[in-house]
Scaffold this motif. Structure first.
Motif, mmCIF file in Angstrom:
data_model
loop_
_atom_site.group_PDB
_atom_site.id
_atom_site.type_symbol
_atom_site.label_atom_id
_atom_site.label_comp_id
_atom_site.label_asym_id
_atom_site.label_seq_id
_atom_site.Cartn_x
_atom_site.Cartn_y
_atom_site.Cartn_z
ATOM 1 N N VAL A 60 1.694 37.593 50.183
ATOM 2 C CA VAL A 60 1.082 36.732 48.857
ATOM 3 C C VAL A 60 1.588 35.253 49.017
ATOM 4 N N ALA A 61 2.987 35.275 49.266
ATOM 5 C CA ALA A 61 3.443 33.847 49.268
ATOM 6 C C ALA A 61 2.765 32.961 50.286
ATOM 7 N N SER A 62 2.337 33.676 51.531
ATOM 8 C CA SER A 62 1.770 32.851 52.666
ATOM 9 C C SER A 62 0.299 32.524 51.969
ATOM 10 N N ALA A 63 -0.197 33.350 51.319
ATOM 11 C CA ALA A 63 -1.721 33.106 50.837
ATOM 12 C C ALA A 63 -1.532 32.039 49.663
ATOM 13 N N LEU A 64 -0.661 32.281 48.883
ATOM 14 C CA LEU A 64 -0.736 31.138 47.859
ATOM 15 C C LEU A 64 -0.338 29.533 48.559
ATOM 16 N N VAL A 65 0.457 29.435 49.379
ATOM 17 C CA VAL A 65 0.811 28.193 50.178
ATOM 18 C C VAL A 65 -0.563 27.846 50.925
ATOM 19 N N ILE A 66 -1.170 28.618 51.686
ATOM 20 C CA ILE A 66 -2.441 28.225 52.356
ATOM 21 C C ILE A 66 -3.482 27.786 51.256
ATOM 22 N N ALA A 67 -3.440 28.544 50.392
ATOM 23 C CA ALA A 67 -4.669 28.132 49.143
ATOM 24 C C ALA A 67 -4.126 26.646 48.725
ATOM 25 N N SER A 68 -2.989 26.277 48.435
ATOM 26 C CA SER A 68 -2.373 25.146 48.140
ATOM 27 C C SER A 68 -2.613 23.962 49.037
ATOM 28 N N GLY A 69 -2.561 24.557 50.245
ATOM 29 C CA GLY A 69 -2.848 23.663 51.437
ATOM 30 C C GLY A 69 -4.256 23.169 51.506
ATOM 31 N N TYR A 70 -5.106 24.215 51.417
ATOM 32 C CA TYR A 70 -6.644 23.561 51.268
ATOM 33 C C TYR A 70 -6.946 22.590 50.421
ATOM 34 N N ILE A 71 -6.055 22.899 49.233
ATOM 35 C CA ILE A 71 -6.431 21.976 47.935
ATOM 36 C C ILE A 71 -6.092 20.646 48.342
ATOM 37 N N ILE A 72 -4.765 20.359 48.746
ATOM 38 C CA ILE A 72 -4.212 19.163 49.166
ATOM 39 C C ILE A 72 -4.905 18.387 50.197
ATOM 40 N N ASN A 73 -5.390 19.252 51.256
ATOM 41 C CA ASN A 73 -6.262 18.609 52.368
ATOM 42 C C ASN A 73 -7.648 18.366 51.633
ATOM 43 N N ASN A 74 -7.914 18.932 50.842
ATOM 44 C CA ASN A 74 -9.138 18.641 50.195
ATOM 45 C C ASN A 74 -9.240 17.506 49.516
ATOM 46 N N PHE A 75 -8.067 17.167 48.789
ATOM 47 C CA PHE A 75 -7.717 15.997 47.720
ATOM 48 C C PHE A 75 -7.974 14.781 48.585
ATOM 49 N N TYR A 76 -7.244 14.690 49.949
ATOM 50 C CA TYR A 76 -7.030 13.469 50.731
ATOM 51 C C TYR A 76 -8.459 13.374 51.508
ATOM 52 N N ASP A 77 -9.068 14.345 51.832
ATOM 53 C CA ASP A 77 -10.283 14.366 52.568
ATOM 54 C C ASP A 77 -11.573 14.130 51.935
ATOM 55 N N ALA A 78 -11.526 13.868 50.694
ATOM 56 C CA ALA A 78 -12.503 14.020 49.734
ATOM 57 C C ALA A 78 -13.678 12.961 50.006
ATOM 58 N N GLU A 79 -13.327 11.824 50.525
ATOM 59 C CA GLU A 79 -14.193 10.765 50.838
ATOM 60 C C GLU A 79 -15.031 11.276 52.230
ATOM 61 N N LYS A 80 -13.993 11.727 53.197
ATOM 62 C CA LYS A 80 -14.464 12.113 54.522
ATOM 63 C C LYS A 80 -15.509 13.102 54.339
ATOM 64 N N ASP A 81 -15.237 13.975 53.537
ATOM 65 C CA ASP A 81 -16.150 15.195 53.472
ATOM 66 C C ASP A 81 -17.417 14.979 52.835
ATOM 67 N N LEU A 82 -17.515 13.914 52.179
ATOM 68 C CA LEU A 82 -18.696 13.261 51.648
ATOM 69 C C LEU A 82 -19.819 13.033 52.868
ATOM 70 N N ILE A 83 -19.202 12.507 53.873
ATOM 71 C CA ILE A 83 -20.146 12.386 55.034
ATOM 72 C C ILE A 83 -20.441 13.480 56.063
#
Length: 306
Positions: A60-83
């Motif tokens: 469960v802890a692993s799943a929570l950290v992975i989910a948060s990791g995807y969120i922070i990665n999405n936050f930093y890559d927002a502009e790049k992902d638009l392309i």
């Protein structure tokens, strides 16, 4: 019929599921349990592994950290992902950046809090894991080779947590880990070729941008050769049950992958190569069941399924 408010709420839930890549997390959870049952704690009774509360909390802890990791990665890559991923990016933007950050901190807090039930060492591990994901997303992913290596290492960290918990140091486990690590590292390098347009626009210093497509293909070809070695070792020298069929299939697919790699020159080609590696990894999760088919048949008999 859904009201407009309910439809918007449903879309936001789908958006959040897209951001945290819920399907990937479910696959990792399944992989952790199968690895624990058939590889890491194969000497223990099945019931003792499945109903182990500490293992459940680690997963469960692993799943929570992975989910948060995807969120922070999405936050930093927002502009790049638009392309690179315009359709997915539009869905992800239904949830505000502020809400994503709030969710990120809540998930990390819950993960560390849950880990505190297991041990202080678990708290330290997951705290370091959280920091590692943030540092990768913020700084390291822009550095060629280093970003790829760190990303691959972070991807196998959830399995390392289960490995440390069971303290099983059999050689076969390390060979399995090397095989998985090399597959993920290959996938990361293919993603650099696939996402080169967005990386160029955002000034990311990836391997194909700095050294060119051809050099990147040489690196991936070298990784293919390296990946075939643990696959052959697992077939010839270790008892992996009927999972040897999976590894034989992997060798064949990797040869096909290599041929396709050198013919690839468009984003669509690289997406196809990425999907081949993803398929190998997903099938690998379910193929863990082939290690001990007798156990599965015995369970089916007990449950009167056969």
């Amino acid at each position: 019929m859904f009201s407009r408010k309910n439809k918007l709420l449903l879309l936001k839930l789908l958006s959040l599921f897209s951001v945290v890549r819920g399907y990937n997390i479910l696959m990792i959870v399944l992989a952790q349990y199968l690895a624990a049952i058939y590889i890491l704690a194969h000497h223990l009774p099945l019931r003792k592994v499945i109903f182990d509360l500490n293992l459940f909390i680690i997963v469960v802890a692993s799943a929570l950290v992975i989910a948060s990791g995807y969120i922070i990665n999405n936050f930093y890559d927002a502009e790049k992902d638009l392309i690179n991923k315009p359709r997915k990016s539009m869905l992800d933007r239904l949830v505000s950046q502020r809400f994503k950050l709030t969710t990120y901190f809540i998930l990390n807090f819950l993960a560390v809090f849950a880990a505190s039930y297991v041990s202080f060492r678990a708290v330290l591990f997951f705290s370091a894991y959280i920091f590692g994901i943030w540092f990768y997303s913020h700084k390291l992913k822009r550095i060629p080779f280093v970003g790829n290596f760190v990303s691959s290492t972070l991807s196998i960290a959830p399995f390392f947590a289960v490995f440390v918990y069971y303290k099983n140091f059999e050689h076969v486990i390390f060979v399995h880990a090397i095989f998985l690590f090399l597959l993920i590292l290959m996938r990361e390098m293919i993603k650099d070729l696939e996402n080169i347009a967005g990386d160029l626009a955002q000034n990311y210093k990836t391997v194909p941008i700095i050294y060119g497509h051809r050099f990147s293909k040489y690196c991936i070809s070298f990784l293919v050769a390296l990946t075939i070695i643990p696959a052959l070792l697992l077939i010839k020298y270790f008892d992996v049950g009927y999972m040897y069929i999976y590894f034989l299939g992997c060798v064949a697919l990797l040869v096909l992958f290599l041929i396709m790699l050198w013919k690839a020159h468009t984003k669509l080609h690289y997406v196809g190569l990425h999907n081949i590696l993803k398929l190998i990894i997903i099938i690998g999760v379910f193929s863990i069941l082939l290690i001990d088919v007798e156990m599965i048949l015995n369970r089916f008999e007990q449950w009167n399924i056969i």
